[in-house]
Design a protein around this motif. Structure first.
Motif, mmCIF file in Angstrom:
data_model
loop_
_atom_site.group_PDB
_atom_site.id
_atom_site.type_symbol
_atom_site.label_atom_id
_atom_site.label_comp_id
_atom_site.label_asym_id
_atom_site.label_seq_id
_atom_site.Cartn_x
_atom_site.Cartn_y
_atom_site.Cartn_z
ATOM 1 N N TRP A 22 0.823 -1.215 0.000
ATOM 2 C CA TRP A 22 0.000 0.000 0.000
ATOM 3 C C TRP A 22 0.850 1.254 0.000
ATOM 4 O O TRP A 22 0.539 2.252 -0.647
ATOM 5 C CB TRP A 22 -0.920 -0.029 1.218
ATOM 6 C CG TRP A 22 -1.833 1.139 1.391
ATOM 7 C CD1 TRP A 22 -1.826 2.043 2.423
ATOM 8 C CD2 TRP A 22 -2.909 1.545 0.538
ATOM 9 N NE1 TRP A 22 -2.822 2.971 2.261
ATOM 10 C CE2 TRP A 22 -3.508 2.687 1.103
ATOM 11 C CE3 TRP A 22 -3.423 1.044 -0.658
ATOM 12 C CZ2 TRP A 22 -4.584 3.350 0.527
ATOM 13 C CZ3 TRP A 22 -4.502 1.695 -1.254
ATOM 14 C CH2 TRP A 22 -5.077 2.833 -0.660
ATOM 15 N N GLY A 23 1.958 1.223 0.766
ATOM 16 C CA GLY A 23 2.883 2.349 0.764
ATOM 17 C C GLY A 23 2.729 3.308 1.922
ATOM 18 O O GLY A 23 3.274 4.421 1.879
ATOM 19 N N ALA A 24 2.008 2.911 2.965
ATOM 20 C CA ALA A 24 1.865 3.765 4.151
ATOM 21 C C ALA A 24 1.429 2.904 5.321
ATOM 22 O O ALA A 24 0.693 1.929 5.146
ATOM 23 C CB ALA A 24 0.844 4.869 3.908
ATOM 24 N N LEU A 103 -5.088 -6.978 -3.045
ATOM 25 C CA LEU A 103 -5.896 -6.631 -1.878
ATOM 26 C C LEU A 103 -6.951 -7.675 -1.541
ATOM 27 O O LEU A 103 -7.264 -7.891 -0.368
ATOM 28 C CB LEU A 103 -6.566 -5.268 -2.111
ATOM 29 C CG LEU A 103 -7.452 -4.717 -0.999
ATOM 30 C CD1 LEU A 103 -6.676 -4.595 0.307
ATOM 31 C CD2 LEU A 103 -8.023 -3.351 -1.408
ATOM 32 N N GLY A 104 -7.499 -8.334 -2.554
ATOM 33 C CA GLY A 104 -8.573 -9.292 -2.309
ATOM 34 C C GLY A 104 -8.204 -10.372 -1.305
ATOM 35 O O GLY A 104 -9.061 -10.839 -0.543
ATOM 36 N N LEU A 132 -9.353 1.953 2.853
ATOM 37 C CA LEU A 132 -7.934 2.089 3.184
ATOM 38 C C LEU A 132 -7.487 3.548 3.090
ATOM 39 O O LEU A 132 -6.670 4.006 3.900
ATOM 40 C CB LEU A 132 -7.092 1.226 2.243
ATOM 41 C CG LEU A 132 -7.116 -0.284 2.476
ATOM 42 C CD1 LEU A 132 -6.320 -0.988 1.385
ATOM 43 C CD2 LEU A 132 -6.556 -0.641 3.856
ATOM 44 N N ILE A 133 -8.010 4.273 2.106
ATOM 45 C CA ILE A 133 -7.687 5.704 2.009
ATOM 46 C C ILE A 133 -8.203 6.444 3.243
ATOM 47 O O ILE A 133 -7.505 7.274 3.826
ATOM 48 C CB ILE A 133 -8.288 6.299 0.717
ATOM 49 C CG1 ILE A 133 -7.600 5.700 -0.508
ATOM 50 C CG2 ILE A 133 -8.149 7.827 0.715
ATOM 51 C CD1 ILE A 133 -8.276 6.043 -1.821
ATOM 52 N N GLY A 134 -9.433 6.124 3.646
ATOM 53 C CA GLY A 134 -9.984 6.739 4.843
ATOM 54 C C GLY A 134 -9.162 6.422 6.084
ATOM 55 O O GLY A 134 -8.909 7.294 6.929
ATOM 56 N N ALA A 135 -8.703 5.179 6.193
ATOM 57 C CA ALA A 135 -7.898 4.775 7.345
ATOM 58 C C ALA A 135 -6.531 5.454 7.329
ATOM 59 O O ALA A 135 -5.994 5.825 8.380
ATOM 60 C CB ALA A 135 -7.735 3.257 7.345
ATOM 61 N N VAL A 148 -0.262 8.572 -1.002
ATOM 62 C CA VAL A 148 -0.642 7.204 -1.386
ATOM 63 C C VAL A 148 -1.569 7.219 -2.597
ATOM 64 O O VAL A 148 -1.387 6.455 -3.554
ATOM 65 C CB VAL A 148 -1.320 6.475 -0.208
ATOM 66 C CG1 VAL A 148 -1.870 5.130 -0.662
ATOM 67 C CG2 VAL A 148 -0.329 6.270 0.927
ATOM 68 N N VAL A 149 -2.558 8.088 -2.569
ATOM 69 C CA VAL A 149 -3.519 8.152 -3.673
ATOM 70 C C VAL A 149 -2.815 8.468 -4.985
ATOM 71 O O VAL A 149 -3.033 7.797 -6.006
ATOM 72 C CB VAL A 149 -4.618 9.202 -3.382
ATOM 73 C CG1 VAL A 149 -5.417 9.497 -4.651
ATOM 74 C CG2 VAL A 149 -5.543 8.705 -2.281
#
Length: 242
Positions: A22-24, A103-104, A132-135, A148-149
């Motif tokens: 994911w990178g973070a 991710l699945g 994941l973006i929200g987290a 990340v986005v």
């Protein structure tokens, strides 16, 4: 006493592997929540699931992509930018992002979803990316989420102009209606099924006329977009990509 059924375990339960892809880093509790699908939450007795994080991540994703497109394309009008943003943050491209990091395999799904291919469903994958973006946003703030986005969506953003011409079917249908002197498209959406397996059927018509397009998907937003695509396919097939 009856035994409590054992909950399914995802194929890969190593958060370190996912975070490296994911990178973070993400707060462990938030990461667990982001990976919990409503079908798993239902089987676990109603524990929290990732839809609130998905809601937040969708908003963060939208502002990050809108800001990038605004800066990258200073000469384009709002209508083009809107189509490009929709084409970048819609279900299909986000599912592509999810597949690129496997991710699945990390998502906690209920038995039914797991047995019917849920780990590769565009709707589940894209929703989990938004969660994941929200987290990430809650763990480290907007700039970390932005980083990340932009990294994960880099290829999509590089081709946003081309994708914007064919992906935002709701906007395309509005433009078609204006060109043909038709009334504004109107959407009617009905949901059915239990909360953890809900599906939505969208119908689009012009004003109070007969439905011109129909689609059934696992989210209202995607059902409406696919109904608009179905309408364009019926009205003018040349609009569809080959």
């Amino acid at each position: 006493m009856p035994r409590t059924p054992r909950l399914p375990v995802p194929p890969n339960d190593d958060p370190a592997q996912l975070l490296a892809r994911w990178g973070a880093d993400i707060d462990p509790e938030l990461l667990e929540l982001a990976l919990t699908h409503r079908s798993y939450a239902y089987e676990a007795g109603g524990i929290p699931h990732n839809e609130r994080l998905e809601f937040l991540g969708d908003a963060v994703l939208s502002i990050v992509v809108a800001d990038r497109l605004f800066r990258d394309h200073p000469d384009l009008p709002e209508s083009d930018l809107s189509r490009m943003r929709a084409a970048t943050v819609s279900q299909e491209p986000l599912a592509m992002v999810a597949r690129s990091i496997g991710l699945g395999d990390f998502i906690r799904l209920g038995r039914g979803e797991g047995l019917t291919g849920g780990r590769d469903k565009d709707s589940i994958l894209s929703d989990t990316v938004e969660a994941l973006i929200g987290a990430t946003y809650l763990s480290h703030g907007l700039e970390a989420a932005r980083s990340v986005v932009l990294r994960r969506l880099a290829r999509l953003l590089d081709h946003a102009v081309e994708r914007g011409q064919t992906q935002d079917w709701k906007t395309i249908l509005v433009e078609y209606a204006h060109a043909q002197g038709l009334e504004e498209p109107v959407y009617a959406v009905e949901g059915e099924g239990p909360d953890h397996e809900r599906v939505f059927t969208a119908r689009v018509s012009f004003g109070e006329g007969e439905p011109a397009g129909r689609a059934t998907e696992t989210s209202k937003k995607h059902a409406e977009n696919m109904a608009a695509r179905d309408a364009m396919k019926r009205l003018d097939p040349q609009w569809l990509p080959s």
